[in-house]
Design a protein around this motif. Structure first.
Motif, PDB file in Angstrom:
ATOM      1  N   GLY A  46      -7.538   1.430   0.669  1.00 34.33           N
ATOM      2  CA  GLY A  46      -7.006   1.582   2.014  1.00 34.33           C
ATOM      3  C   GLY A  46      -5.657   0.907   2.193  1.00 34.33           C
ATOM      4  N   LEU A  47      -4.769   1.572   2.905  1.00 34.34           N
ATOM      5  CA  LEU A  47      -3.426   1.014   3.105  1.00 34.34           C
ATOM      6  C   LEU A  47      -3.476  -0.252   3.950  1.00 34.34           C
ATOM      7  CD1 LEU A  47      -0.395   1.251   2.683  1.00 34.34           C
ATOM      8  CD2 LEU A  47      -0.281   2.752   4.686  1.00 34.34           C
ATOM      9  N   ARG A  48      -4.350  -0.307   4.908  1.00 33.96           N
ATOM     10  CA  ARG A  48      -4.436  -1.494   5.764  1.00 33.96           C
ATOM     11  C   ARG A  48      -4.753  -2.738   4.942  1.00 33.96           C
ATOM     12  NH1 ARG A  48      -8.547  -2.168  10.963  1.00 33.96           N
ATOM     13  NH2 ARG A  48      -7.906  -4.287  11.535  1.00 33.96           N
ATOM     14  N   GLN A 102      -0.349   4.728  -7.077  1.00 32.47           N
ATOM     15  CA  GLN A 102      -1.559   4.381  -7.829  1.00 32.47           C
ATOM     16  C   GLN A 102      -2.677   3.927  -6.888  1.00 32.47           C
ATOM     17  OE1 GLN A 102      -0.625   1.532 -10.933  1.00 32.47           O
ATOM     18  NE2 GLN A 102       1.190   2.698 -11.578  1.00 32.47           N
ATOM     19  N   ALA A 103      -2.307   3.142  -5.891  1.00 31.91           N
ATOM     20  CA  ALA A 103      -3.307   2.652  -4.946  1.00 31.91           C
ATOM     21  C   ALA A 103      -3.920   3.808  -4.158  1.00 31.91           C
ATOM     22  CB  ALA A 103      -2.669   1.642  -3.995  1.00 31.91           C
ATOM     23  N   ALA A 104      -3.085   4.763  -3.724  1.00 30.15           N
ATOM     24  CA  ALA A 104      -3.601   5.915  -2.983  1.00 30.15           C
ATOM     25  C   ALA A 104      -4.520   6.753  -3.853  1.00 30.15           C
ATOM     26  CB  ALA A 104      -2.443   6.764  -2.465  1.00 30.15           C
ATOM     27  N   ASP A 105      -4.134   6.968  -5.112  1.00 36.35           N
ATOM     28  CA  ASP A 105      -4.965   7.750  -6.028  1.00 36.35           C
ATOM     29  C   ASP A 105      -6.307   7.070  -6.273  1.00 36.35           C
ATOM     30  OD1 ASP A 105      -2.979   9.635  -6.224  1.00 36.35           O
ATOM     31  OD2 ASP A 105      -2.137   8.834  -8.092  1.00 36.35           O
ATOM     32  N   LEU A 151      -4.143  -3.149   1.789  1.00 34.78           N
ATOM     33  CA  LEU A 151      -3.018  -3.421   0.906  1.00 34.78           C
ATOM     34  C   LEU A 151      -1.876  -4.112   1.645  1.00 34.78           C
ATOM     35  CD1 LEU A 151      -3.131  -0.044  -0.998  1.00 34.78           C
ATOM     36  CD2 LEU A 151      -3.461  -2.295  -2.047  1.00 34.78           C
ATOM     37  N   VAL A 152      -1.661  -3.749   2.902  1.00 36.62           N
ATOM     38  CA  VAL A 152      -0.652  -4.449   3.704  1.00 36.62           C
ATOM     39  C   VAL A 152      -1.048  -5.916   3.860  1.00 36.62           C
ATOM     40  CG1 VAL A 152       0.364  -4.651   6.004  1.00 36.62           C
ATOM     41  CG2 VAL A 152       0.126  -2.402   4.933  1.00 36.62           C
ATOM     42  N   GLY A 153      -2.349  -6.134   4.112  1.00 34.54           N
ATOM     43  CA  GLY A 153      -2.826  -7.513   4.217  1.00 34.54           C
ATOM     44  C   GLY A 153      -2.634  -8.288   2.929  1.00 34.54           C
ATOM     45  N   ALA A 154      -2.862  -7.620   1.800  1.00 34.43           N
ATOM     46  CA  ALA A 154      -2.681  -8.280   0.505  1.00 34.43           C
ATOM     47  C   ALA A 154      -1.221  -8.635   0.271  1.00 34.43           C
ATOM     48  CB  ALA A 154      -3.196  -7.366  -0.608  1.00 34.43           C
ATOM     49  N   HIS A 155      -0.304  -7.753   0.689  1.00 29.82           N
ATOM     50  CA  HIS A 155       1.125  -8.063   0.549  1.00 29.82           C
ATOM     51  C   HIS A 155       1.523  -9.251   1.423  1.00 29.82           C
ATOM     52  CE1 HIS A 155       1.690  -4.253  -1.598  1.00 29.82           C
ATOM     53  NE2 HIS A 155       2.920  -4.673  -1.904  1.00 29.82           N
ATOM     54  N   MET A 156       0.980  -9.315   2.616  1.00 35.51           N
ATOM     55  CA  MET A 156       1.286 -10.450   3.492  1.00 35.51           C
ATOM     56  C   MET A 156       0.738 -11.752   2.908  1.00 35.51           C
ATOM     57  SD  MET A 156       3.114  -9.290   5.989  1.00 35.51           S
ATOM     58  CE  MET A 156       3.855  -8.365   4.631  1.00 35.51           C
ATOM     59  N   ALA A 157      -0.474 -11.653   2.343  1.00 39.44           N
ATOM     60  CA  ALA A 157      -1.054 -12.840   1.715  1.00 39.44           C
ATOM     61  C   ALA A 157      -0.230 -13.274   0.509  1.00 39.44           C
ATOM     62  CB  ALA A 157      -2.497 -12.549   1.304  1.00 39.44           C
ATOM     63  N   ALA A 158       0.242 -12.287  -0.279  1.00 34.15           N
ATOM     64  CA  ALA A 158       1.064 -12.608  -1.444  1.00 34.15           C
ATOM     65  C   ALA A 158       2.402 -13.213  -1.020  1.00 34.15           C
ATOM     66  CB  ALA A 158       1.295 -11.343  -2.269  1.00 34.15           C
ATOM     67  N   THR A 159       2.932 -12.751   0.100  1.00 35.71           N
ATOM     68  CA  THR A 159       4.194 -13.310   0.597  1.00 35.71           C
ATOM     69  C   THR A 159       4.021 -14.780   0.957  1.00 35.71           C
ATOM     70  OG1 THR A 159       4.825 -11.141   1.469  1.00 35.71           O
ATOM     71  CG2 THR A 159       6.022 -13.051   2.314  1.00 35.71           C
ATOM     72  N   ARG A 160       2.917 -15.096   1.605  1.00 31.62           N
ATOM     73  CA  ARG A 160       2.657 -16.507   1.946  1.00 31.62           C
ATOM     74  C   ARG A 160       2.401 -17.331   0.696  1.00 31.62           C
ATOM     75  NH1 ARG A 160      -0.365 -13.993   6.042  1.00 31.62           N
ATOM     76  NH2 ARG A 160      -2.331 -14.417   4.946  1.00 31.62           N
ATOM     77  N   GLU A 201       1.979   7.044   0.889  1.00 33.17           N
ATOM     78  CA  GLU A 201       1.939   8.232   1.744  1.00 33.17           C
ATOM     79  C   GLU A 201       2.307   9.485   0.967  1.00 33.17           C
ATOM     80  OE1 GLU A 201       4.590   7.142   4.833  1.00 33.17           O
ATOM     81  OE2 GLU A 201       3.156   5.814   5.834  1.00 33.17           O
ATOM     82  N   ARG A 202       3.234   9.372   0.031  1.00 29.54           N
ATOM     83  CA  ARG A 202       3.618  10.521  -0.786  1.00 29.54           C
ATOM     84  C   ARG A 202       2.429  11.003  -1.611  1.00 29.54           C
ATOM     85  NH1 ARG A 202       8.872   9.597  -4.163  1.00 29.54           N
ATOM     86  NH2 ARG A 202       7.520   8.097  -5.242  1.00 29.54           N
ATOM     87  N   ALA A 203       1.692  10.070  -2.183  1.00 31.36           N
ATOM     88  CA  ALA A 203       0.513  10.439  -2.966  1.00 31.36           C
ATOM     89  C   ALA A 203      -0.546  11.084  -2.075  1.00 31.36           C
ATOM     90  CB  ALA A 203      -0.058   9.203  -3.658  1.00 31.36           C
ATOM     91  N   GLN A 204      -0.681  10.565  -0.853  1.00 33.51           N
ATOM     92  CA  GLN A 204      -1.659  11.149   0.060  1.00 33.51           C
ATOM     93  C   GLN A 204      -1.269  12.572   0.449  1.00 33.51           C
ATOM     94  OE1 GLN A 204      -2.302   8.368   3.377  1.00 33.51           O
ATOM     95  NE2 GLN A 204      -4.288   7.939   2.472  1.00 33.51           N
ATOM     96  N   ARG A 205       0.013  12.783   0.728  1.00 34.51           N
ATOM     97  CA  ARG A 205       0.459  14.135   1.080  1.00 34.51           C
ATOM     98  C   ARG A 205       0.218  15.096  -0.080  1.00 34.51           C
ATOM     99  NH1 ARG A 205       4.822  11.291   3.458  1.00 34.51           N
ATOM    100  NH2 ARG A 205       6.129  11.689   1.622  1.00 34.51           N
ATOM    101  N   HIS A 206       0.485  14.618  -1.295  1.00 33.32           N
ATOM    102  CA  HIS A 206       0.249  15.456  -2.474  1.00 33.32           C
ATOM    103  C   HIS A 206      -1.230  15.799  -2.594  1.00 33.32           C
ATOM    104  CE1 HIS A 206       0.775  17.104  -6.472  1.00 33.32           C
ATOM    105  NE2 HIS A 206      -0.143  16.279  -6.948  1.00 33.32           N
ATOM    106  N   ALA A 207      -2.092  14.817  -2.341  1.00 32.79           N
ATOM    107  CA  ALA A 207      -3.531  15.054  -2.418  1.00 32.79           C
ATOM    108  C   ALA A 207      -3.971  16.060  -1.358  1.00 32.79           C
ATOM    109  CB  ALA A 207      -4.290  13.732  -2.244  1.00 32.79           C
ATOM    110  N   VAL A 208      -3.397  15.932  -0.155  1.00 32.87           N
ATOM    111  CA  VAL A 208      -3.729  16.872   0.915  1.00 32.87           C
ATOM    112  C   VAL A 208      -3.294  18.285   0.543  1.00 32.87           C
ATOM    113  CG1 VAL A 208      -3.185  17.536   3.297  1.00 32.87           C
ATOM    114  CG2 VAL A 208      -3.734  15.159   2.760  1.00 32.87           C
TER     115      VAL A 208
END
Length: 359
Positions: A55-57, A48-51, A59-68, A98-105
């Motif tokens: 940006g993945l970067r 959903q995020a890719a669609d 989202l990774v930051g958001a996951h790290m923030a949520a972990t803290r 990445e799967r969604a991105q490959r599908h889009a490509v």
């Protein structure tokens, strides 16, 4: 302060972190691995995020923030267990992304390939084709010309050869509304008709990248149908070079217009070949050696010494062959009156693949 920073990094990404806090607390409490359903939910959110174009970067930051922000406070949860659960969740999320991105490509590649096929073969509604062309930088109401390069191998989208040519074109001209692609194993360049320098440079780069391949260049024509016509002219130029054994690296359709004229009436050309060259079959060894003699003679500007060199013959042996041709056909290749008919017949023989194939 750290808690406030974490909360700020979560703003706008809450939808893609749904259920993450519960998964983190439950999995880390026992040190278990995430279940199949939990991993599937993370992958779905990643897609959903890719669609949505996030940006993945970030989202990774958001996951790290949520972990803290949701770090389990129970004594049973060790740091290793928490980080392991977070890593599994983030890995599944990234996989879905990445799967969604490959599908889009793949979808984009399929759409581009469909457009290219429609463009070069003249399929699809012309108005719709013109609209789709704007997406790729082409304005089909203007004139365009097409160049086609062939080498010793078949080329596809993404091949190193195509990338090399593309880098060279962009480095030289930047974005000039040029479409570079492949079709049927050949490199294809579509450029505005008033930018001949682009196609000339493409020919130079394609010749180098394909290891000495040939390039055919069609004439500029207007409209979507004009692209098809120019493409066909470029292909016909390459076909003529093969049938006439032309070794020029660049073949321009505008310079080869005489050949389609000569072959427009195939029966008339076949009659000329039979009438002018048919008697050569009586020669020892058949017609081919004497036909090669005439070809070399005309290709060398009717200079016997040069023609003899091309055939690895002595001038005396070559002259004897010309005399033999004169005796068999009644036409003297050195006589300007006879030369035109003989040379036209020789061209026709090469175009019709005579005497290998019957007329």
């Amino acid at each position: 302060m750290a808690g406030r920073d974490a909360s700020e990094r979560l703003v706008g990404y809450e939808a893609y972190l749904e259920g993450y806090a519960g998964i983190l607390a439950d999995a880390s409490a026992t040190g278990r691995r995430l279940s199949r359903e939990e991993l599937a939910s993370r992958r779905a959110l990643g897609e959903q995020a890719a669609d949505a174009g996030v940006g993945l970067r970030a989202l990774v930051g958001a996951h790290m923030a949520a972990t803290r922000a949701h770090w389990p406070t129970t004594t049973a949860a060790s740091a290793d267990d928490v980080l392991s659960a977070a890593a599994q969740a983030l890995d599944a999320f990234a996989e879905g992304f990445e799967r969604a991105q490959r599908h889009a490509v793949r979808q984009e590649e399929a759409a581009r390939r469909e457009f290219i096929d429609d463009l070069l073969y003249g399929r699809s509604d012309l108005g719709r084709l013109a609209q789709r062309a704007e997406r790729y930088g082409l304005r089909l109401s203007y004139e365009h010309a097409v160049a086609v390069a062939r080498g010793t191998a078949a080329y596809e989208e993404g091949d190193l050869v195509l990338r090399e040519v593309e880098r060279a074109l962009i480095g030289r001209f930047g974005d000039r509304s040029v479409l570079l692609t492949t079709k049927d194993g050949r490199l294809v360049c579509v450029a505005p008709g008033d930018q001949e320098d682009v196609l000339a440079y493409f020919a130079k780069q394609a010749f180098a990248a394909t290891g000495g391949g040939q390039v055919g260049i069609g004439r500029p024509h207007a409209g979507p149908a004009g692209v098809v016509q120019s493409y066909e002219e470029a292909l016909n130029a390459l076909d003529l070079s093969e049938r006439l054994e032309l070794d020029d690296p660049v073949l321009r359709a505008a310079d080869l217009l005489v050949y389609p004229v000569l072959t427009r009436d195939r029966q008339a050309m076949a009659d000329l070949v039979e009438s002018a060259l048919g008697p050569l079959r009586q020669a020892r060894g058949g017609a081919q050696p004497l036909l090669d003699t005439l070809t070399a003679y005309f290709d060398s500007g009717c200079v016997s010494a040069e023609a003899a060199r091309r055939l690895s013959l002595s001038v005396r042996a070559f002259t004897y062959r010309l005399e033999r041709i004169h005796k068999l056909t009644g036409a003297d290749p050195s006589d300007p009156v006879h030369r035109y008919a003989l040379q036209t017949a020789v061209i026709g023989a090469r175009l019709l693949d005579w005497p290998t194939k019957p007329l």
